[in-house]
Scaffold this motif. Structure first.
Motif, PDB file in Angstrom:
ATOM      1  N   LEU A 180      42.506  67.479  66.890  1.00  0.00           N
ATOM      2  CA  LEU A 180      43.807  67.289  67.522  1.00  0.00           C
ATOM      3  C   LEU A 180      43.638  67.109  69.030  1.00  0.00           C
ATOM      4  O   LEU A 180      44.445  66.466  69.687  1.00  0.00           O
ATOM      5  CB  LEU A 180      44.714  68.483  67.234  1.00  0.00           C
ATOM      6  N   ASP A 181      42.595  67.722  69.581  1.00  0.00           N
ATOM      7  CA  ASP A 181      42.204  67.531  70.977  1.00  0.00           C
ATOM      8  C   ASP A 181      40.790  66.978  71.008  1.00  0.00           C
ATOM      9  O   ASP A 181      39.931  67.379  70.204  1.00  0.00           O
ATOM     10  CB  ASP A 181      42.258  68.853  71.752  1.00  0.00           C
ATOM     11  N   SER A 182      40.529  66.081  71.944  1.00  0.00           N
ATOM     12  CA  SER A 182      39.196  65.488  72.038  1.00  0.00           C
ATOM     13  C   SER A 182      38.204  66.414  72.729  1.00  0.00           C
ATOM     14  O   SER A 182      36.994  66.240  72.608  1.00  0.00           O
ATOM     15  CB  SER A 182      39.266  64.151  72.794  1.00  0.00           C
ATOM     16  N   GLU A 183      38.700  67.406  73.465  1.00  0.00           N
ATOM     17  CA  GLU A 183      37.856  68.390  74.125  1.00  0.00           C
ATOM     18  C   GLU A 183      38.578  69.730  74.142  1.00  0.00           C
ATOM     19  O   GLU A 183      39.790  69.800  73.893  1.00  0.00           O
ATOM     20  CB  GLU A 183      37.521  67.953  75.547  1.00  0.00           C
ATOM     21  N   PHE A 184      37.816  70.788  74.419  1.00  0.00           N
ATOM     22  CA  PHE A 184      38.420  72.124  74.445  1.00  0.00           C
ATOM     23  C   PHE A 184      39.468  72.172  75.548  1.00  0.00           C
ATOM     24  O   PHE A 184      39.171  71.953  76.717  1.00  0.00           O
ATOM     25  CB  PHE A 184      37.350  73.189  74.685  1.00  0.00           C
ATOM     26  N   THR A 185      40.704  72.443  75.162  1.00  0.00           N
ATOM     27  CA  THR A 185      41.833  72.462  76.092  1.00  0.00           C
ATOM     28  C   THR A 185      42.418  73.862  76.138  1.00  0.00           C
ATOM     29  O   THR A 185      42.750  74.432  75.097  1.00  0.00           O
ATOM     30  CB  THR A 185      42.921  71.459  75.648  1.00  0.00           C
ATOM     31  N   LYS A 186      42.550  74.408  77.318  1.00  0.00           N
ATOM     32  CA  LYS A 186      43.098  75.758  77.463  1.00  0.00           C
ATOM     33  C   LYS A 186      44.622  75.708  77.436  1.00  0.00           C
ATOM     34  O   LYS A 186      45.249  74.975  78.211  1.00  0.00           O
ATOM     35  CB  LYS A 186      42.617  76.398  78.769  1.00  0.00           C
ATOM     36  N   TYR A 187      45.197  76.500  76.530  1.00  0.00           N
ATOM     37  CA  TYR A 187      46.641  76.661  76.462  1.00  0.00           C
ATOM     38  C   TYR A 187      47.020  78.026  77.023  1.00  0.00           C
ATOM     39  O   TYR A 187      46.206  78.942  77.052  1.00  0.00           O
ATOM     40  CB  TYR A 187      47.123  76.476  75.019  1.00  0.00           C
TER      41      TYR A 187
END
Length: 269
Positions: A43-50
């Motif tokens: 769902l994300d191409s890279e680790f994304t911080k939420y």
């Protein structure tokens, strides 16, 4: 986040607080689990911080009821509302500590936080306040974009079921934490719970189970505001928990491992 970017009241709170509180730790674990799961299923191409602080602000029955009306609004603030919010900040600066005392937030669990994420979506971390922010959520925050999260919360009570979840993604869990053992384990040691007379039981702490090798699990724990990877014995079983101070041990109804209460967000596209 650099402390140079924080409000002095937030810095004051951080300096006075040895560790994140239980709700903040739960939110940090939940946010990491969601970020990891989104990368794994692409769902994300890279680790994304939420934003973990978003979960602290909105998760739980009391927070949801208080914030529900704000969610229905446009997020635009009138001039009077802007002035009112600025006056609120000034009052906090004049009387530090009043903001948090008035909020009386409930203690959150990882499950509370995951359910909130699925219900409300989540903003990216850079679009929201930092973990431990002392200020209440302003009305205009309703206009900040959120990423929709679709899925369900999956819980497992046994190691066998938890292993099956771990094959696909990191797993949330709770670790029985004892001091000084947790401080002394180091990078190469294996945490085995209580080992000496006088050990202190700190309670269950939320952790992220990220790997397993033979009978040793590697978990990521936020302890005294530091993120540590700790190897945990899966063989060690607890029959009792030390009492507080000179209190007697609490006998458990059945033997339990150091890791318990496993949970993951099962995301869908």
């Amino acid at each position: 986040m650099s402390r140079g970017c924080l409000h002095p009241l937030c810095i004051q709170k951080m300096n006075a607080q040895e560790d994140y509180d239980a709700s903040e730790r739960a939110a940090l674990v939940a946010a990491y689990l969601i970020s990891s799961a989104r990368v794994i299923i692409e769902l994300d191409s890279e680790f994304t911080k939420y934003s973990a602080q978003f979960l602290v602000d909105y998760a739980g029955p009391k927070n949801e009821s208080e914030q529900g009306e704000a969610d229905q609004q446009s997020g635009l603030m009138t001039l009077d509302e802007c002035i009112e919010y600025l006056e609120y900040i000034v009052r906090l600066e004049e009387e530090p500590g009043q903001g948090e005392a008035n909020q009386q937030r409930p203690e959150l669990t990882v499950k509370d936080c995951l359910e909130c994420a699925f219900k409300k979506g989540m903003p990216k971390a850079e679009h929201w306040g930092h973990v431990g922010c002392v200020f209440k959520v302003p009305k205009f925050a309703a206009a900040i974009p959120r990423v929709p999260m679709k899925g369900q919360v999956i819980e497992a009570k046994t190691f066998e079921d938890a292993f099956k979840l771990l094959v696909k993604q990191p797993v949330g869990a709770k670790l029985h934490v004892f001091s000084p053992e947790i401080e002394l384990v180091g990078e190469d040691g294996v945490y085995e719970g209580p080992s000496v007379a006088g050990t202190r039981y700190l309670g269950l702490r939320d952790v992220i189970w990220i790997a397993v090798e033979e009978k040793v699990a590697t978990v990521r724990i936020c302890y005294k505001k530091e993120t540590l990877d700790v190897k945990v014995s899966l063989d060690r079983m607890l029959l009792a928990l030390p009492g507080d101070g000179d209190g007697e041990e609490t006998q458990l109804t059945e033997p339990t491992g150091l890791l318990v209460d496993f949970i993951v967000p099962r995301l869908s596209k």
